[in-house]
Structures are given as C-alpha cells and as structure tokens.
Design an enzyme around this catalytic site. Sequence first.
Site, PDB file in Angstrom:
ATOM      1  N   ASP A   1      63.826 124.100  39.195  1.00 35.43           N
ATOM      2  CA  ASP A   1      63.840 125.284  38.328  1.00 35.43           C
ATOM      3  C   ASP A   1      62.816 125.156  37.216  1.00 35.43           C
ATOM      4  OD1 ASP A   1      65.845 126.529  39.761  1.00 35.43           O
ATOM      5  OD2 ASP A   1      67.461 125.767  38.504  1.00 35.43           O
TER       6      ASP A   1
ATOM      7  N   ASP B   1      78.332 128.652  38.156  1.00 34.92           N
ATOM      8  CA  ASP B   1      78.381 127.198  38.376  1.00 34.92           C
ATOM      9  C   ASP B   1      79.123 126.495  37.249  1.00 34.92           C
ATOM     10  OD1 ASP B   1      76.863 127.493  40.711  1.00 34.92           O
ATOM     11  OD2 ASP B   1      74.976 127.315  39.609  1.00 34.92           O
TER      12      ASP B   1
END
Length: 310
Positions: free
Chosen positions: A14, A255
Amino acid sequence: MTNIATLTLNPTLDVAYEVERLYHTRKMRTKSEFYSPGGGGINVARVFVRLGGNARSYYLAGGATGDALDGLLDLHQLVRNRIPIEGHTRVASAVLDLETGKEYRFTPPGPTIKPAEWQACLDQLEHVQCKFLVLSGSLPPGMPGDFYGRVVALMRRRGIPVVLDSSGPGLNGGLGEGGVFLVKPSIGELRQFTGLGLTDPDEIADAAMAIVQSGQAAHVAVTMGHDGALLANSAGQYFLPAAPIEARSAVGAGDSFLSAMLFAITIGWDLSEAFRFGIAAGAAAVIGPGHDLARPSDIQRLYQQVAQIP
C-alpha cells in the site's frame, strides 16, 4: 499457541500520497508518502498485534514487490509465512486531495495464481497452529471460487474455528462449505451475497439470521458504516449504532473492526462486548488518515463511548 493466524491470498503493497490538489495531465508533487503492508488478513494481524495479541500471517507473494512486502512486514514485526508465487504482488495506491478532503483509491486485481501455488498454500495450512484462522480479503485471479470453502473443510478436520471476511466468490465459497465460526460481511457484501436490496433493518436482520439458521456461520457481524452494525447468532439479533465520530477515511475500518472483535473474543470477553469493541475499532480506523489502521489508544477511548450506548 499463536492466538490467531491470518491468510491473505491477494496482499498489497500500500502506497499513500497527499497532494495539495488533483489535476489531470500535469505532474503533481506529493507532500508526503507512506508505505504499508496491506491486504485483509495482514491488516487484521497488524491491529491484533497492536492490541497485544499474537498473530502469524500467511500470504502469497512474488516478484520484487513481494520482496518489498516482506520487508514492510518485518518492519511491523509481524511473524510471517510467505507462500511464493511467480506473479508480482500488487501495489495499491491512495491519494488524498488536501483541498477537497477527498481520497482516491486505486486497487489492481493482483497476479494470477497457478494451481501448484494455491495447492502449496493448502499444504502449508495443514500445519497451522492457532486458536482461530482468519480468511480475509478477495480471491486473486486463477484461484478457484471454492478455495475458502476448502480451507474451512480443512480447518474443520483439525478443529480450528474459521473467521471469514471476503466478498463475491470468496464469501460464497467460504459460506457454501458451512460451519464458519464468524463471518463479517459489509452491508454491500451481504446484498451481493443474497441478491436482495436489504434497505430495511428487519430485512438485514433476517438475511443475517438466515446465514445462522442454515448452518453457514454461527455468528454474523454486518458492518454498515455510519448506520452502525448488526450481530446475529442463535441467541437473536443485536444492533448497535455507529460511534459518534467524524470520519476522515474509509480505509481499514472493516479489518480493524474484525481484528478488535476477535481479540476480545480470544481474551474471554462476552460476544456482545467483543462486538462493541469491534465497533470502537472500526471508528478508530476512520478518524485518522487513510494510510493507517486503528490505534489501541483510540480504540479504548471510543470503546468507553460505545459501551454507554444502550
């Protein structure tokens, strides 16, 4: 024994940037850049470890970007089991436009997984030791739609409860096997799974209860963003509104929610309180910039607010 293990079939490297303003064509100089290891299971492990738990990350990775992902996982001091693949690990990008406050996210589909590679993944999971195995994230190209179902069946033989957080074929395949301990669909994923609009709270509750009553999952936690979350199991349904916060990002909320709820379960909390803890973590993830996940201090602070909600 490790508290949990997580499986990430389609992890990401990311990259997040901030720019004063987005323009087409012209070169834009970023004000800052952030690099993080990503993907559902990896994110769950990161938050779980922050909270004080132990987690082992299983993930598929390949190419130079796979090596970079390994390095980032080591920086975060995560215990890891890399399952090598030929394709390059994908790179996902997020750009925050500071002028408008809007965030733009770019996520490629990921590498195509060969049969020998996903079989190697199953072979490694034959030896996993954990209290819970978390299957989180999308299925990459080339992966059979019932792969999560195969893992659920394997874990059933080994007596290890499975937690599932996926979408599309991943969600369908995992629930299709039945016997999942906890599944955490977003409202959008639940709509896709059922093929129904699910705009009414009673309809959402009925859809979640149908998963429980069919034996597909013992517990269903449906996250609905600013509309709160719903927990369904054999004891009934339990709805809680969202924590009163101003969201700055949408990255990592699901998450963080799942990780915190599972952490609370592993330390012996009542399921309804673990659910509240998860809601606090989901809120903690979105009050900060999109390049980070929930922080324990924010989770604890917001949990004190969520705990007061009747």
